[in-house]
Design a protein around this motif. Structure first.
Motif, PDB file in Angstrom:
ATOM      1  N   ILE A  23       0.845  -1.200   0.000  1.00  0.00           N
ATOM      2  CA  ILE A  23       0.000   0.000   0.000  1.00  0.00           C
ATOM      3  C   ILE A  23       0.878   1.246   0.000  1.00  0.00           C
ATOM      4  N   GLN A  24       1.952   1.205   0.797  1.00  0.00           N
ATOM      5  CA  GLN A  24       2.846   2.366   0.881  1.00  0.00           C
ATOM      6  C   GLN A  24       3.494   2.647  -0.483  1.00  0.00           C
ATOM      7  N   GLU A  25       4.024   1.580  -1.092  1.00  0.00           N
ATOM      8  CA  GLU A  25       4.680   1.720  -2.388  1.00  0.00           C
ATOM      9  C   GLU A  25       3.690   2.276  -3.411  1.00  0.00           C
ATOM     10  N   PHE A  26       2.467   1.715  -3.392  1.00  0.00           N
ATOM     11  CA  PHE A  26       1.457   2.134  -4.374  1.00  0.00           C
ATOM     12  C   PHE A  26       1.163   3.624  -4.229  1.00  0.00           C
ATOM     13  N   THR A  27       1.069   4.056  -2.962  1.00  0.00           N
ATOM     14  CA  THR A  27       0.716   5.463  -2.750  1.00  0.00           C
ATOM     15  C   THR A  27       1.838   6.388  -3.219  1.00  0.00           C
ATOM     16  N   PHE A  28       3.040   6.086  -2.768  1.00  0.00           N
ATOM     17  CA  PHE A  28       4.118   7.045  -3.044  1.00  0.00           C
ATOM     18  C   PHE A  28       4.654   6.936  -4.451  1.00  0.00           C
ATOM     19  N   ARG A  29       4.693   5.712  -5.013  1.00  0.00           N
ATOM     20  CA  ARG A  29       5.308   5.570  -6.327  1.00  0.00           C
ATOM     21  C   ARG A  29       4.285   5.653  -7.441  1.00  0.00           C
ATOM     22  N   GLY A  30       3.017   5.379  -7.125  1.00  0.00           N
ATOM     23  CA  GLY A  30       2.023   5.375  -8.189  1.00  0.00           C
ATOM     24  C   GLY A  30       1.009   6.496  -8.106  1.00  0.00           C
ATOM     25  N   LEU A  31       0.282   6.527  -7.000  1.00  0.00           N
ATOM     26  CA  LEU A  31      -0.910   7.380  -6.926  1.00  0.00           C
ATOM     27  C   LEU A  31      -0.539   8.859  -6.862  1.00  0.00           C
ATOM     28  N   LEU A  32       0.318   9.223  -5.888  1.00  0.00           N
ATOM     29  CA  LEU A  32       0.614  10.649  -5.712  1.00  0.00           C
ATOM     30  C   LEU A  32       1.335  11.255  -6.931  1.00  0.00           C
ATOM     31  N   PRO A  33       2.322  10.563  -7.511  1.00  0.00           N
ATOM     32  CA  PRO A  33       2.960  11.157  -8.704  1.00  0.00           C
ATOM     33  C   PRO A  33       1.953  11.358  -9.829  1.00  0.00           C
ATOM     34  N   HIS A  34       0.999  10.420  -9.935  1.00  0.00           N
ATOM     35  CA  HIS A  34      -0.004  10.537 -11.007  1.00  0.00           C
ATOM     36  C   HIS A  34      -0.870  11.776 -10.784  1.00  0.00           C
ATOM     37  N   ILE A  35      -1.246  11.984  -9.523  1.00  0.00           N
ATOM     38  CA  ILE A  35      -2.086  13.146  -9.231  1.00  0.00           C
ATOM     39  C   ILE A  35      -1.307  14.429  -9.500  1.00  0.00           C
ATOM     40  N   GLU A  36      -0.048  14.465  -9.076  1.00  0.00           N
ATOM     41  CA  GLU A  36       0.764  15.669  -9.291  1.00  0.00           C
ATOM     42  C   GLU A  36       0.861  15.991 -10.772  1.00  0.00           C
ATOM     43  N   LYS A  37       1.103  14.938 -11.536  1.00  0.00           N
ATOM     44  CA  LYS A  37       1.267  15.116 -12.988  1.00  0.00           C
ATOM     45  C   LYS A  37      -0.022  15.682 -13.592  1.00  0.00           C
ATOM     46  N   THR A  38      -1.154  15.120 -13.177  1.00  0.00           N
ATOM     47  CA  THR A  38      -2.447  15.567 -13.725  1.00  0.00           C
ATOM     48  C   THR A  38      -2.687  17.025 -13.368  1.00  0.00           C
ATOM     49  N   ILE A  39      -2.386  17.373 -12.109  1.00  0.00           N
ATOM     50  CA  ILE A  39      -2.608  18.763 -11.691  1.00  0.00           C
ATOM     51  C   ILE A  39      -1.731  19.704 -12.522  1.00  0.00           C
ATOM     52  N   ARG A  40      -0.471  19.277 -12.739  1.00  0.00           N
ATOM     53  CA  ARG A  40       0.438  20.149 -13.483  1.00  0.00           C
ATOM     54  C   ARG A  40      -0.086  20.374 -14.894  1.00  0.00           C
TER      55      ARG A  40
END
Length: 1222
Positions: free
Chosen positions: A139-156
């Motif tokens: 769960i930790q790996e998924f959040t930090f390596r997958g989910l949050l970077p994806h959200i940041e990218k979308t926002i940018r």
């Protein structure tokens, strides 16, 4: 996978590494246990059986689960998706069990199976602890390596798009705006924008992109940026008139502003208000408006702005959805109660409103809950109408939910509180209550009888009466008043009755009241002493008076009203077999019970019911309460409510509906206040008036009075008859009557046999025993004698207690005896209450009850008749020398003071009799020739009699209390005054007179021991002569002439002192000044008074009435005069006779100077006891005239005394002599 998606996008997770067969080796923790709340599972299980009404699937009303398991009857199952926790394993569930499928309702059985299956499940049984760690790491790996970077990218990306678009559009937009309008466009009002609410954007529309960016920022808690994006989007949406989108953006902007850390900007509540208004008015989407309101309310609450939150919630309530309005009102109520200063009444009011809306929405349990919570506020505040409304609703809701006990108690509250409702409303409440009650009682027909709330019973006013009801008067027969429940309690009279009873019990027990004695109480009430178990007699009824009060404005009808009791027969075999009988029908042979078929209590009326029990067996009885059917009258009030059931009831009133129940009689005893402990604490003693002990049978006496008068003249004698009846099955004996006024009545002495016995024989003849005499014996006395012992006035006896002369002293069962009873009107005019207490015993001695009593109060009204006054003085004549100076003159004044109210024409003095141990009347000194002694109204008469001492031999027998009666007759019939009833009344008045002065003199003698000498002197002036004046009165009544007769007594004690036949009113003593110092001489000198001395020596002069003397032959006339000195005392007396004139004033000289005594002018003599001495004197006259010879002064003293007293001669007549010249 890594090649395809890159190393950042892949992760290998290894789980379920544990095989299930190793289950027994080690205990692995349940990974879900901290997330599955145990209580929620249990709650679900406890609510598993509760009903829930599933409403239609419109919006999401159906997701509301009623959360109080108040009843255990399954009416409907529940949609499974309401039940199952998302983490619960459910093998039977299928894909159709989504939120959208509430129509799929699981059967009850499968629900139960699921419940059973869920109890023993362990979640994650195949996971090892390493697996747990791996899952966490994944769960930790998924959040930090997958989910949050994806959200940041979308926002940018979105941000870049936004900036580029914003630059272009902003410049274009502002240019066109300036070009076309030249000034700011006014914002359109919401009403204009209504038509465009249906605008829809495609997904790639830039406005939605901004909104998407704002949502992503919001998700990652970047609230500042989120706010500005929402703000931008809001403007765009408003420009495009897309109101639904705009409202959503406003709502989210407000939430973002609220959630910003550090709160740079205040919460924009107006955004929310606009959003709510838009949803509601333009978009007509109430669900979203509700969501918005609930969000805003929570935000306001968190900022402690409860009043704003409440206002917001109330604003959204409307008529279209009852359920929504109910929820919002309930939340608003909670806001009011959570304020800094809680608004309790507003809370309660809104709870009531919410409850009302819940009940309209069919949510019965929620409605009940709201009303119950509001009730806590209104209870006991005196808002009775509000309380009634709440209780009524609670009752109805509880009834529909089949919570019958709650319903009954709620309706009970409405009825027992002093209701201010109208009569119609109260009638409706009562009928509803009866209806509910009937249903409850039908559920358990064999259970104990329920306690009914109506009518009120004032337990402490309960009265218990032992014995039969009094018989009414029957013609000339008048039953003894005794005691009944109709008499008011009077403390003074009850004290008097107790004293009378103590007096007679003491007499029976030889002057001592036994320690076990308690006054007989036939009627127990709150004033009587109820600390002991009362005694009742078998076969005699026990009447219990219960005080009911109807607090309602509707009449109550009680049917089949009877007492509830418990009886414990006590057999002589010693076995106690307790039989508890609730109902009368079970064993009427032990205790019979009276049933009142109908008892109507009108509105707001207090009424007493008298219920009887008939004990047929000895033992212990406990009266527990009353049992009855409670109902109301049909047609008294008509109100819509639950309609009355047609009752199968026949009687005076038509009963609409009734329930059977009971009420207990619990009486609190008196507060104890004797010991210190009882004074400091509050303790109550027992009250046993409802727990009588039934004892063996006793005799029962009834007394009837025949020809008993209600009005008499003072002193009038009348003959009545008393009938004694034994109405029991036991013989009675020892019958006595005791009264505080023994002088009022008599049963006759031992000589009473001579008088006529039957009432018919005495109709026209006198009550007295008479003898016809010849007319010659007019002025001389006829004597007879009688002993006071014959008349029950013995030396040591109590005159108040009179034994009733029963033949054979026993009255057998069912027997009756008539005895004559003479009455004499009391001497004082007015209304007299005369109490008779009849005392009797059983022939067979009873251990519990020694005696019984019967009371009677006679009320006699007396009117004035004659007033008799008498004085006695020594006679100066020397006749009857053998009488040794023992003659007296008696003057009797008789005045008719009757004011002819009673129709009395005139009084005839028939006879004057004397009664004394030492004296008797000898003859009448009748100066006028008019023999008839008649007195019309307001006339007076004076009689003069001569009295002489009785012969020595007669006096000798005085030890036997013999009195000599002498009668002087003015008619032709002699009334034998020594027989009944004349002598009876004489003795009674004598004894009551003797009781009065003795008490005073005994105190007197204690204070000062008088010397014998003084007593001797006083004895001289004492006389015991009693006069009885017998009279007849002629009365005209209803044009008939009646003859009444009577007698007056005068008791003479002192010579020269006037005595009266009627009691004299004592003048109140004048006020004296207080003395603040002790007088020096405390011993009062025991000197006899002048009057007493004057009676020590009796003097009389004997001389010729007229004397002829030839003055021309002899100038001095000498007349011989004999002075007779008689010593009246038993002691020796020194006498000094001084003949010299007392020269006090010139007048005296003129009177007395005309004659003189010759010879020795002073004599000193000593007279022995009762000696008579004569002195021969000479009086010298110088010319004719009338002279008073009564000038000698006589001084006397007892031989052993020093002081000399002059015996005053004022009582003696002037001794006049006439000197004639020849």
């Amino acid at each position: 996978m890594k090649q395809k998606y890159g190393t950042q996008g892949c992760y290998l997770l290894k789980i379920n590494s544990r095989t299930s067969n190793r289950a027994s080796d080690e205990q692995i923790p349940d990974p879900w246990s901290q997330y599955l709340q145990k209580n929620s599972i249990q709650n679900q299980e406890s609510y598993e059986d509760g009903p829930c009404t599933v409403t239609s699937n419109k919006n999401y009303d159906s997701n509301l689960l009623s959360l109080d398991g108040l009843d255990n009857e399954v009416k409907d199952g529940l949609p499974n998706n309401f039940r199952a926790h998302p983490l619960q394993l459910d093998p039977s569930s299928d894909t159709s069990n989504s939120i959208d499928g509430p129509e799929h309702v699981k059967s009850t059985s499968s629900l139960h199976e699921t419940k059973k299956a869920n109890i023993g499940i362990i979640h994650g049984a195949c996971l090892t602890l390493t697996d747990h760690d791996r899952i966490r790491q994944f769960i930790q790996e998924f959040t930090f390596r997958g989910l949050l970077p994806h959200i940041e990218k979308t926002i940018r990306q979105l941000n870049d798009q936004l900036i580029s678009r914003k630059g272009l559009s902003r410049s274009l937009f502002s240019a066109t705006k300036k070009w076309f309008s030249g000034s700011k466009v006014p914002e359109k009002s919401i009403n204009e924008l209504k038509n465009t609410s249906g605008l829809l954007y495609p997904p790639e529309a830039p406005e939605l992109q901004i909104r998407k960016m704002a949502d992503l920022c919001f998700l990652v808690q970047h609230y500042d940026l989120a706010y500005s994006c929402y703000h931008t989007a809001k403007k765009d949406f408003l420009n495009d008139q897309a109101m639904l989108y705009a409202a959503g953006a406003l709502e989210m902007a407000a939430v973002s502003a609220f959630l910003q850390p550090g709160a740079p900007r205040p919460y924009p509540a107006h955004y929310m208000d606009t959003a709510i208004q838009t949803y509601r008015d333009i978009c007509k989407n109430m669900v979203l408006a509700e969501r918005c309101v609930l969000l805003s309310a929570e935000i306001l609450k968190s900022q402690s702005k409860y009043s704003e939150a409440a206002a917001l919630l109330i604003r959204l309530t409307s008529e279209d959805s009852d359920l929504r309005s109910a929820l919002l009102l309930e939340q608003a109520a909670h806001c009011f109660i959570n304020m800094k200063s809680p608004m309790v009444r507003k809370y309660a009011f809104h709870m009531i409103l919410a409850g009302h809306r819940f009940s309209k929405a069919g949510q019965k349990k929620h409605a009940l809950r709201c009303y119950c919570q509001a009730m806590q506020v209104y209870k006991g505040k005196g808002w009775s109408l509000a309380e009634d409304h709440i209780n009524f609703t609670i009752g109805r809701q509880s009834y529909t939910l089949r919570q019958l006990d709650n319903a009954v108690s709620a309706f009970r509250h409405i009825l027992i509180n002093e209701s201010k409702q109208s009569a119609a409303q109260q009638g409706s409440f009562l009928r509803e209550y009866l209806y509910v009650y009937k249903n409850v009682s039908q559920l358990s027909p064999d259970g104990p009888l329920p306690q009914l709330p109506l009518p009120y019973i004032n337990s402490s006013a309960t009265r218990v009466f032992f014995g039969h009801d009094r018989r009414p008067a029957d013609g000339e027969k008048q039953a003894a008043t005794h005691i009944s429940l109709d008499q008011e309690y009077d403390f003074e009279s009850s004290q008097q009755w107790e004293e009378l009873e103590e007096e007679v019990v003491a007499l029976v027990n030889k002057g001592v009241i036994p320690s076990s004695f308690h006054p007989t109480q036939y009627c127990l009430n709150s004033y009587s002493d109820n600390s002991r178990f009362p005694l009742a007699v078998v076969e005699e009824p026990i009447t219990v008076e219960v005080a009911f009060r109807n607090p309602l404005k509707v009449p109550l009808l009680l049917t089949d009203l009877s007492l509830l009791w418990k009886f414990q027969p006590k057999d002589f075999s010693g076995e106690d077999n307790e039989e508890v009988k609730e109902l009368v029908t079970s064993e009427p042979e032990m205790i019979g019970s009276e049933v009142i078929s109908e008892f109507l209590i009108n509105s707001e009326e207090s009424k007493v019911a008298r219920l009887k029990l008939f004990p047929h067996h000895i033992g212990e009885l406990h009266i527990l309460g009353v049992v009855y059917n409670l109902g109301t009258i049909q047609g008294s009030v008509t109100v819509d409510g639950i309609g009355g059931l047609p009752g199968c009831h026949t009687g005076k009133y038509s009963l609409s509906m009734s329930v059977r129940g009971r009420q207990d009689l619990e009486i609190q005893g008196p507060r104890l206040n004797n010991t210190k402990e009882e004074k400091t604490s509050i303790k109550y003693g027992p009250d046993r008036r409802l727990d009588p002990i039934i004892t063996e049978e006793m005799p029962l006496l009834e007394v009837f009075f025949i020809h008993f008068p209600t009005g008499l003249l003072c002193g009038e004698t009348r003959k009545a008859y008393v009938e004694f009846v034994n109405v029991s099955k036991c013989p009675l004996t020892g019958l006595k009557v005791v009264s505080k006024r023994p002088e009022f009545f008599t049963f006759g002495g031992n000589t009473a046999v001579l008088t006529p016995l039957s009432p018919s024989a005495s109709e026209n003849c006198s009550a007295y025993k008479t003898v016809v005499t010849d007319s010659t014996s007019m002025c001389t006395a006829l004597t007879s004698s009688a002993s006071s012992v014959d008349f029950g006035i013995g030396i040591g006896s109590q005159p108040e207690v009179i034994p009733v002369p029963l033949p054979d002293t026993v009255l057998l069962p069912g027997a009756s005896v008539q005895l004559p009873m003479w009455l004499r009107g009391p001497d004082e005019e007015g209304v007299h209450e005369i109490n008779f207490l009849f005392y009797y015993e059983s022939v067979k001695k009873q251990p519990k009850i020694r005696h019984r009593i019967l009371r009677h109060t006679a009320v006699i009204c007396t009117s004035r008749s004659l007033n008799v006054r008498a004085t006695v003085c020594r006679s100066n004549s020397l006749e009857d020398e053998e009488g040794r100076g023992g003659n007296m003159l008696l003057f009797v004044d008789v005045e008719n003071i009757n004011t002819s109210e009673a129709g009395v024409k005139e009084f005839h003095i028939v006879q004057v009799s004397s009664s004394s141990k030492h004296w008797k009347l000898q003859k009448s000194v009748n100066l006028s020739e008019n023999k008839d002694a008649k007195l019309a109204s307001r006339e007076k008469g004076k009689f003069c009699f001569k009295a002489i001492q009785c012969k020595e031999k007669e006096v000798a027998s005085q030890s036997s209390e013999k009195y000599t009666f002498a009668d002087i007759i003015f008619g032709n019939e002699q009334i034998i005054s020594s027989a009944s009833p004349c002598a009876d009344f004489f003795y009674r008045s004598l004894s009551s007179e003797l009781k009065k002065p003795q008490a005073q003199s005994s105190v007197h003698t204690e204070k000062q021991s008088m010397e014998d000498a003084v007593k001797l002197i006083q004895k001289c002036s004492e006389v015991d002569l009693n006069i009885v004046v017998l009279w007849k009165a002629y009365v005209v009544e209803d044009s008939k002439q009646l003859i009444l007769e009577g007698q007056h007594h005068v008791i003479l004690r002192t010579i020269g002192k006037e005595a009266f036949s009627y009691p004299q009113k004592q003048e109140p003593p004048e006020m004296e000044l207080l003395k603040f110092f002790r007088p020096e001489n405390t011993t009062v000198s025991s000197r006899p008074s002048v009057e007493q001395y004057s009676n020590l020596i009796k003097t009389s002069l004997h001389y010729p009435e007229s004397f002829n003397h030839p003055f021309h032959q002899k100038s001095l006339c000498l007349v011989p005069v004999t002075l007779l000195l008689s010593n009246c005392s038993k002691a020796d007396v020194d006498v000094i006779v001084d003949l010299r004139h007392k020269t006090t004033s010139p007048e005296a000289l003129e009177i007395h100077g005309s004659f003189t005594w010759l010879g020795q002018t002073q004599y000193k003599l000593q007279l022995k006891s009762e000696e008579i001495h004569t002195l021969q004197l000479k009086a010298c006259f110088v010319h004719t005239g009338v002279y008073n010879l009564g000038t000698p002064r006589v001084f006397a003293k007892l031989s052993d005394q020093v002081t000399v007293f002059e015996t005053s001669q004022q009582n003696s007549m002037p001794a006049l002599i006439i000197i004639n010249n020849v």
